[in-house]
Design a protein around this motif. Structure first.
Motif, PDB file in Angstrom:
ATOM      1  N   UNK A   1       0.830  -1.209   0.000  1.00 52.23           N
ATOM      2  CA  UNK A   1       0.000   0.000   0.000  1.00 52.23           C
ATOM      3  C   UNK A   1       0.862   1.256   0.000  1.00 52.23           C
ATOM      4  N   UNK A   2       1.958   1.234   0.747  1.00 55.33           N
ATOM      5  CA  UNK A   2       2.853   2.394   0.753  1.00 55.33           C
ATOM      6  C   UNK A   2       3.498   2.595  -0.608  1.00 55.33           C
ATOM      7  N   UNK A   3       3.782   1.513  -1.307  1.00 56.42           N
ATOM      8  CA  UNK A   3       4.323   1.635  -2.655  1.00 56.42           C
ATOM      9  C   UNK A   3       3.336   2.296  -3.600  1.00 56.42           C
ATOM     10  N   UNK A   4       2.048   1.893  -3.519  1.00 58.40           N
ATOM     11  CA  UNK A   4       1.036   2.540  -4.359  1.00 58.40           C
ATOM     12  C   UNK A   4       0.903   4.018  -4.009  1.00 58.40           C
ATOM     13  N   UNK A   5       0.959   4.321  -2.714  1.00 59.42           N
ATOM     14  CA  UNK A   5       0.871   5.720  -2.303  1.00 59.42           C
ATOM     15  C   UNK A   5       2.063   6.517  -2.820  1.00 59.42           C
ATOM     16  N   UNK A   6       3.247   5.906  -2.806  1.00 62.55           N
ATOM     17  CA  UNK A   6       4.436   6.602  -3.304  1.00 62.55           C
ATOM     18  C   UNK A   6       4.336   6.869  -4.797  1.00 62.55           C
ATOM     19  N   UNK A   7       3.766   5.914  -5.544  1.00 61.45           N
ATOM     20  CA  UNK A   7       3.567   6.143  -6.972  1.00 61.45           C
ATOM     21  C   UNK A   7       2.597   7.300  -7.212  1.00 61.45           C
ATOM     22  N   UNK A   8       1.565   7.366  -6.398  1.00 62.62           N
ATOM     23  CA  UNK A   8       0.631   8.500  -6.507  1.00 62.62           C
ATOM     24  C   UNK A   8       1.346   9.814  -6.230  1.00 62.62           C
ATOM     25  N   UNK A   9       2.163   9.849  -5.186  1.00 59.77           N
ATOM     26  CA  UNK A   9       2.891  11.075  -4.858  1.00 59.77           C
ATOM     27  C   UNK A   9       3.934  11.408  -5.920  1.00 59.77           C
ATOM     28  N   UNK A  10       4.511  10.385  -6.545  1.00 51.18           N
ATOM     29  CA  UNK A  10       5.454  10.627  -7.628  1.00 51.18           C
ATOM     30  C   UNK A  10       4.760  11.292  -8.811  1.00 51.18           C
ATOM     31  N   UNK A  11       3.546  10.812  -9.098  1.00 47.57           N
ATOM     32  CA  UNK A  11       2.777  11.483 -10.150  1.00 47.57           C
ATOM     33  C   UNK A  11       2.480  12.920  -9.799  1.00 47.57           C
TER      34      UNK A  11
ATOM     35  N   UNK B   1       8.594  14.332   1.421  1.00 47.04           N
ATOM     36  CA  UNK B   1       8.265  13.816   2.759  1.00 47.04           C
ATOM     37  C   UNK B   1       8.126  12.305   2.737  1.00 47.04           C
ATOM     38  N   UNK B   2       7.546  11.768   1.668  1.00 46.55           N
ATOM     39  CA  UNK B   2       7.421  10.309   1.581  1.00 46.55           C
ATOM     40  C   UNK B   2       8.784   9.640   1.440  1.00 46.55           C
ATOM     41  N   UNK B   3       9.713  10.288   0.694  1.00 43.18           N
ATOM     42  CA  UNK B   3      11.056   9.728   0.577  1.00 43.18           C
ATOM     43  C   UNK B   3      11.767   9.687   1.929  1.00 43.18           C
ATOM     44  N   UNK B   4      11.569  10.762   2.704  1.00 44.59           N
ATOM     45  CA  UNK B   4      12.206  10.814   4.028  1.00 44.59           C
ATOM     46  C   UNK B   4      11.614   9.754   4.947  1.00 44.59           C
ATOM     47  N   UNK B   5      10.326   9.463   4.804  1.00 41.97           N
ATOM     48  CA  UNK B   5       9.655   8.525   5.708  1.00 41.97           C
ATOM     49  C   UNK B   5      10.011   7.066   5.440  1.00 41.97           C
ATOM     50  N   UNK B   6      10.379   6.726   4.228  1.00 45.87           N
ATOM     51  CA  UNK B   6      10.511   5.320   3.867  1.00 45.87           C
ATOM     52  C   UNK B   6      11.521   4.580   4.764  1.00 45.87           C
ATOM     53  N   UNK B   7      12.723   5.116   4.897  1.00 43.26           N
ATOM     54  CA  UNK B   7      13.765   4.399   5.652  1.00 43.26           C
ATOM     55  C   UNK B   7      13.396   4.215   7.122  1.00 43.26           C
ATOM     56  N   UNK B   8      13.052   5.287   7.860  1.00 38.01           N
ATOM     57  CA  UNK B   8      12.670   5.065   9.263  1.00 38.01           C
ATOM     58  C   UNK B   8      11.394   4.238   9.406  1.00 38.01           C
ATOM     59  N   UNK B   9      10.472   4.345   8.463  1.00 36.62           N
ATOM     60  CA  UNK B   9       9.240   3.560   8.552  1.00 36.62           C
ATOM     61  C   UNK B   9       9.539   2.078   8.431  1.00 36.62           C
ATOM     62  N   UNK B  10      10.419   1.712   7.489  1.00 33.27           N
ATOM     63  CA  UNK B  10      10.774   0.304   7.368  1.00 33.27           C
ATOM     64  C   UNK B  10      11.471  -0.200   8.624  1.00 33.27           C
ATOM     65  N   UNK B  11      12.327   0.654   9.216  1.00 31.88           N
ATOM     66  CA  UNK B  11      13.036   0.249  10.417  1.00 31.88           C
ATOM     67  C   UNK B  11      12.072   0.072  11.588  1.00 31.88           C
ATOM     68  N   UNK B  12      11.236   1.081  11.809  1.00 31.70           N
ATOM     69  CA  UNK B  12      10.309   1.040  12.945  1.00 31.70           C
ATOM     70  C   UNK B  12       9.310  -0.098  12.792  1.00 31.70           C
ATOM     71  N   UNK B  13       8.711  -0.192  11.617  1.00 27.71           N
ATOM     72  CA  UNK B  13       7.692  -1.224  11.435  1.00 27.71           C
ATOM     73  C   UNK B  13       8.303  -2.620  11.360  1.00 27.71           C
ATOM     74  N   UNK B  14       9.571  -2.683  10.914  1.00 28.87           N
ATOM     75  CA  UNK B  14      10.235  -3.986  10.948  1.00 28.87           C
ATOM     76  C   UNK B  14      10.376  -4.495  12.366  1.00 28.87           C
TER      77      UNK B  14
END
Length: 426
Positions: free
Chosen positions: A7-17, A118-131
């Motif tokens: 779902x985060x990947x789909x959201x990132x594609x939307x934000x990329x657009x 903002x989504x680019x900044x969130x990806x790394x810490x989000x993967x760490x925290x949610x992992x």
């Protein structure tokens, strides 16, 4: 965790657009400044409508992106950019939709890039925290869904900025209505001209020719009356036959203008007469309409014109006739005439082109309309567009002149169904 990443990947594609559109909006700023300069110099005023159309395409792309994200379409309301250049320039400047698109473009330039970064900044810490949270603690992800919320925020802002105001929606609706009425008026004028040419052709080729022949025979009879009375009587008999034929031609022309049977017996009786003389096995059903034809003891209309035998084989009448209920009101004359000609043309097409042996006609009274439905069991394949036959084009024009609607269903192999709805006040 896997679903959250997807779902985060789909959201990132939307934000990329959105970020890509923000870059295009940045370029649009340069185009807008260049267009404004050329417009002020007058010589480049023709660039303004094209620039507005380009801006509309960008806004329309954002509407589609937002609709894909939210599942709900974003409405649009624009004044049409057509006509001569001064009118197009005036419309481009005064259209509320243009100003709204400019506001959106300026905002998209900011939040489109900000939310993407903002989504680019969130990806790394989000993967760490949610992992850790999802993998070790066995809980649901808490950081990755924030990227989806950023995409939802992007869609919400775009919807708020691109949804037309009530005033803009009214103006666009009025402009669309004016455009529709203009096209309808043009179609009505064309249909009226075609009808006048048909009447002129019928009078010239039919009635006028018979009257000329009649006059010649009467003149010949006068010349030979004293010398050969028998030949004169023969010529007068021929003249009488031609006079009767000329009267029949005139009746045919009059029926083409406004069938007298509509005035005498109303739409219901006129449609029954059409069904009886169509050459097909026609089933007629009428709901809620007036029947002004007096009937005899056998249930047939009295004083029916020649050829109108509603009890003949091949005609089935399913009209309900309550004995004690008051007569239903009639539709306006113009609506009855339009419905009559629609049924006549549809049955003619069915008899000539469809290969059908059976058809059905249904007339019904709606709260604010008259509905007519003609169906046949032929081969189908009738064209609904402007490329259809002249009969279907005439139906569309006649109905459009009364602000009605035509629905044609005719798949290959049949059946063919023509349904017409004519607005009227009962």
């Amino acid at each position: 965790m896997r679903d959250a990443i997807r779902e985060s990947g789909r959201a990132s594609l939307h934000l990329l657009g959105g970020a890509a559109l923000a870059i295009l909006c940045y370029l649009m700023v340069g185009v807008a400044l260049f267009t404004a300069f050329l417009t002020l110099t007058v010589i480049g005023a023709g660039v303004l409508p094209e620039s507005v159309l380009l801006l509309r395409r960008l806004a329309d792309r954002e509407r589609r992106r937002t609709a894909d994200r939210t599942g709900t379409p974003v409405p649009e309301a624009y004044l049409p950019l057509d006509g001569p250049l001064p009118a197009r320039v005036r419309t481009a400047v005064t259209d509320p939709g243009t100003r709204q698109d400019l506001v959106w473009a300026a905002a998209q330039l900011v939040y489109g890039l900000v939310l993407w970064f903002a989504s680019l900044v969130l990806w790394a810490p989000a993967l760490l925290v949610d992992g850790v949270v999802a993998g070790l603690a066995g809980r649901r992800p808490v950081a990755l869904p924030l990227i989806g919320r950023l995409a939802d925020l992007d869609a919400a802002w775009s919807r708020a900025l691109l949804t037309p105001t009530p005033a803009a929606a009214r103006a666009a609706g009025l402009a669309a209505r004016v455009e529709q009425l203009t096209a309808t008026r043009a179609g009505a004028v064309a249909a009226h001209g075609a009808e006048l040419r048909r009447i002129e052709r019928d009078l010239h080729d039919g009635t006028q020719a018979r009257l000329v022949a009649l006059s010649m025979r009467i003149g010949l009879a006068k010349r030979v009356y004293d010398s050969d009375p028998a030949a004169a009587r023969k010529l007068l008999d021929d003249a009488q036959t031609q006079a009767e034929e000329a009267l029949a031609e005139l009746r045919h022309v009059v029926r083409g203008i406004h069938p007298p049977i509509l005035t005498d017996r109303g739409l219901t009786g006129a449609v029954r007469a059409l069904a009886a003389s169509s050459g097909l096995e026609v089933e007629v059903s009428v709901t809620g309409l007036a029947d002004h034809a007096p009937v005899d003891g056998a249930g047939r209309p009295e004083h029916a014109p020649p050829g109108d035998h509603t009890d003949r084989p091949g005609h089935t009448d399913h009209t309900p006739r309550p004995q004690d209920s008051p007569p239903a009101p009639r539709a306006p004359a113009a609506v009855e005439a339009a419905a009559y000609f629609v049924v006549a043309e549809a049955l003619t097409n069915a008899a000539r082109h469809s290969g059908a042996t059976r058809a059905s006609v249904a007339l019904s009274r709606e709260p604010a309309a008259l509905r007519a439905r003609v169906a046949d069991e032929g081969r189908g394949g009738a064209e609904a567009g402007e490329g259809g036959g002249s009969g279907l084009l005439g139906i569309r024009r006649r109905v459009a002149a009364l602000d009605g609607t035509v629905r044609l269903t005719s798949p290959k192999g049949g059946p063919t169904v023509i349904e017409v709805e004519l607005p009227c006040v009962w």
